[in-house]
Enzyme design. Structure first.
Site, PDB file in Angstrom:
ATOM      1  N   ASP A  51       6.045  -8.379  -0.934  1.00 48.74           N
ATOM      2  CA  ASP A  51       5.712  -7.067  -0.381  1.00 48.74           C
ATOM      3  C   ASP A  51       4.203  -6.846  -0.411  1.00 48.74           C
ATOM      4  O   ASP A  51       3.576  -6.959  -1.460  1.00 48.74           O
ATOM      5  CB  ASP A  51       6.410  -5.970  -1.193  1.00 48.74           C
ATOM      6  N   TYR A  56      -3.661  -2.589   1.164  1.00 45.18           N
ATOM      7  CA  TYR A  56      -3.904  -3.391  -0.035  1.00 45.18           C
ATOM      8  C   TYR A  56      -5.065  -4.368   0.198  1.00 45.18           C
ATOM      9  O   TYR A  56      -5.643  -4.889  -0.750  1.00 45.18           O
ATOM     10  CB  TYR A  56      -2.674  -4.211  -0.430  1.00 45.18           C
ATOM     11  N   LYS A  81       2.890  -2.909   5.732  1.00 44.53           N
ATOM     12  CA  LYS A  81       2.987  -1.468   5.996  1.00 44.53           C
ATOM     13  C   LYS A  81       1.869  -0.965   6.901  1.00 44.53           C
ATOM     14  O   LYS A  81       0.725  -1.448   6.837  1.00 44.53           O
ATOM     15  CB  LYS A  81       2.958  -0.697   4.671  1.00 44.53           C
ATOM     16  N   HIS A 112       3.630   3.648   5.737  1.00 47.05           N
ATOM     17  CA  HIS A 112       3.254   3.678   4.330  1.00 47.05           C
ATOM     18  C   HIS A 112       3.376   5.084   3.716  1.00 47.05           C
ATOM     19  O   HIS A 112       3.822   5.243   2.581  1.00 47.05           O
ATOM     20  CB  HIS A 112       1.822   3.156   4.153  1.00 47.05           C
TER      21      HIS A 112
END
Length: 312
Positions: A51, A56, A81, A112
């Site tokens: 994931d 990120y 996401k 998200h």
């Protein structure tokens, strides 16, 4: 009597018919080259669910590790996401994520957060950022856009083959109800990824999603940074009694509740043990259920999206 630990190989069914491995590797806050090493270690150890997310800023590392692992792409369930600055153009955002990942498709693409950020407020040109207003607050855009409009665009993406399924993240029951009842909705989200742990059990949300055939995924399953739950006396007592690690107790509790759990770690030994689960006794299971009742619920991830109420 020591517990019998087993590598988690169980999969759950999405409403698309696809299978999603119940225990996956979370990569939030995996910086520098940590994400690459963590994904490599996880895939080597038998994980088949990774994931990540655009925000990120480690999709490139995740994709490179998948490529270098030697594990066939078809055997790995990959989630990424849509970031909030790209709610107006999820198709373009997905293409950019795939380019960073070096993949032709992802298995699951999530919204998200259910709120759009004003891309016009970005000052440094970085679309993967949190633009702010002059007063320092987040540049939330609720006058010209809504998550309903975002979902209407996202629900078309599986037809492209670039994602096998679409879903949401950080959605409350009320937000899910609004989405499902919206005039343009044609597709029930495959998943809702939210914060869940013994101090935030989310019982009502889990039951609601189950009734709508939306799979629940738990992020921050150990209580987020520094894993405060691993110092809980109840958890420590159960771990000692069963001769297992505290983290294995908590992850086994999640797995026993029947949803996807995404522990994050960059430590190879912990990545390995996080996948070792066991069946808690009824007594131990209930003792963990009672932590939030006795100590009160505690949400760790709660950024300010004012004036939009995320967790109403």
């Amino acid at each position: 009597m020591p517990a019998t630990l087993q590598d988690s190989t169980k999969s759950l069914s999405l409403n698309t018919g696809a299978q999603i491995p119940q225990v996956g590797l979370g990569t939030w806050q995996s910086k520098d080259n940590d994400a690459y090493r963590a994904v490599m270690a996880a895939l080597k150890d038998g994980y088949r669910h990774i994931d990540t997310a655009a925000i990120y800023q480690n999709e490139d590392q995740v994709g490179q590790a998948i490529k270098d692992s030697g594990v066939p792409r078809a055997e790995i369930f990959v989630t990424t996401k849509l970031w909030c600055t790209q709610h107006h153009e999820p198709a373009k955002a997905l293409d950019q994520s795939l380019n960073r990942l070096g993949l032709n498709y992802v298995d699951l693409y999530l919204m998200h957060w259910p709120v759009s950020l004003d891309a016009n407020s970005i000052r440094d040109g970085n679309i993967l950022s949190v633009p702010t207003k002059e007063d320092g607050s987040r540049a939330v855009d609720i006058t010209n856009w809504s998550f309903i409009k975002t979902w209407e665009l996202m629900q078309e993406l599986p037809k492209t083959g670039k994602t096998k399924a679409v879903g949401v993240s950080n959605f409350s029951i009320n937000n899910l109800k609004d989405l499902l009842a919206s005039q343009g909705n044609k597709l029930t989200p495959a998943a809702n990824q939210v914060e869940i742990h013994p101090l935030l059990p989310q019982n009502e949300l889990i039951e609601f999603c189950k009734s709508k055939k939306i799979i629940i995924e738990a992020y921050s399953p150990l209580g987020s940074t520094n894993a405060p739950l691993l110092r809980e006396p109840v958890i420590l007592e159960i771990a000692k009694k069963n001769n297992v690690q505290p983290g294995q107790v908590v992850i086994s509790w999640h797995a026993q509740r029947g949803y996807v759990v995404l522990p994050k770690s960059v430590n190879p030994d912990r990545i390995k043990t996080n996948r070792n689960v066991f069946t808690l006794s009824d007594e131990d299971f209930e003792a963990i259920n009672n932590i939030a009742k006795e100590e009160g619920e505690k949400r760790v991830v709660h950024p300010n999206w004012s004036p939009f109420e995320i967790f109403k």
